[in-house]
Design an enzyme around this catalytic site. Structure first.
Site, PDB file in Angstrom:
ATOM      1  N   SER A 111       0.929  -1.193   0.039  1.00 35.29           N
ATOM      2  CA  SER A 111       0.051  -0.079   0.003  1.00 35.29           C
ATOM      3  C   SER A 111       0.918   1.319   0.088  1.00 35.29           C
ATOM      4  CB  SER A 111      -0.677  -0.144   1.302  1.00 35.29           C
ATOM      5  OG  SER A 111      -1.474   1.210   1.431  1.00 35.29           O
TER       6      SER A 111
ATOM      7  N   TYR B  55      -2.303  -0.408  10.374  1.00 37.07           N
ATOM      8  CA  TYR B  55      -2.353  -0.870   9.074  1.00 37.07           C
ATOM      9  C   TYR B  55      -1.176  -0.627   8.418  1.00 37.07           C
ATOM     10  CZ  TYR B  55      -3.833  -0.956   4.111  1.00 37.07           C
ATOM     11  OH  TYR B  55      -4.119  -1.371   2.648  1.00 37.07           O
TER      12      TYR B  55
END
Length: 244
Positions: free
Chosen positions: A142, A155
């Site tokens: 990501s 995250y």
């Protein structure tokens, strides 16, 4: 596509989002895809779509947090196709929240899926690739692997870990096993559906207004997979053009 260029590609998290789009893209290019996810019904539907279009697809229910299950998934692919050329470690969860919300079970779930899931994929498939003398891991990280933002500390930590693990594997591979990291910005998917923290959920609604289609990330995955064996595409960042 010839046998020399046709690849056997295993994709986790294939029931929706990036994994679903990657399966369609790679199958359309002539690769044989093996689909894994927890929702077997969706996998069956996707495999049917691919077959109806003339492609080749198999599927098996998969829990990436279970190493034995991941090993069985890899063996399933070998039984069907005889080898494992690529593993796309795509499965992930993103229940964002501020640290002071104390949602420890959600943190643990992200660690289990986003980090252990990738490690299990490596543990299951790397010995097979070593035996074959070739292979490739495409690990989906990501832009959160490059920056940290409020409500995304855990995250982002898991995605930083994916980058670190991938770089370590690349350095250890000796060239026989290629390693690619795909780092998408905000993308149309079901990831945000798992957010239970009201503040984080509200922020995501605004953030997702510029979301990329999953097909854009699938194109990046396909680019990494289809390079010649002597080319190792180590990292691709894909962001919406409107990203600050």
């Amino acid at each position: 596509m010839s046998e020399a260029t046709e690849k056997i590609v295993l994709i986790t998290g294939a029931s929706s989002g990036i994994g679903h789009a990657a399966a369609l893209r790679l199958a359309a290019a002539g690769h044989r895809v093996v689909l894994g996810a927890r929702r077997a019904g969706r996998l069956a539907e996707l495999a049917g779509t691919i077959r109806d279009a003339g492609g080749s697809a198999e599927y098996r229910e998969l829990d990436v947090t279970d190493l034995a299950d991941f090993r069985a998934f890899v063996e399933f692919a070998r039984e069907r196709y005889g080898r494992v050329d690529v593993v796309v470690n795509n499965a992930g969860v993103m229940p964002l929240s501020s640290l002071d919300a104390g949602l420890v079970e959600e943190w643990d779930r992200m660690i289990d899926v986003n980090i252990r899931g990738v490690l299990h994929g490596i543990a299951a498939a790397l010995p097979v690739m070593r035996e074959q003398g070739h292979g490739q891991f495409v690990n989906v990280a990501s832009t959160g692997a490059h920056e940290v933002v409020p409500t995304a500390a855990v995250y982002c930590a898991t995605k930083y870990a994916v980058r670190a693990i991938s770089e370590g594997l690349r350095q250890e591979s000796g060239g026989d096993v290629r390693v690619s990291v795909i780092s998408p910005g905000v993308t149309e998917s079901e990831l945000a559906d798992s957010i239970t923290d009201p503040e984080a959920a509200a922020g995501m609604v605004e953030y997702r207004k510029i979301a990329l289609p999953a097909t854009a990330v699938a194109e990046a995955i396909a680019f990494a997979v289809t390079q010649p064996s002597e080319v190792d595409v180590n990292e691709i960042l894909v962001r919406p053009a409107a990203t600050r």
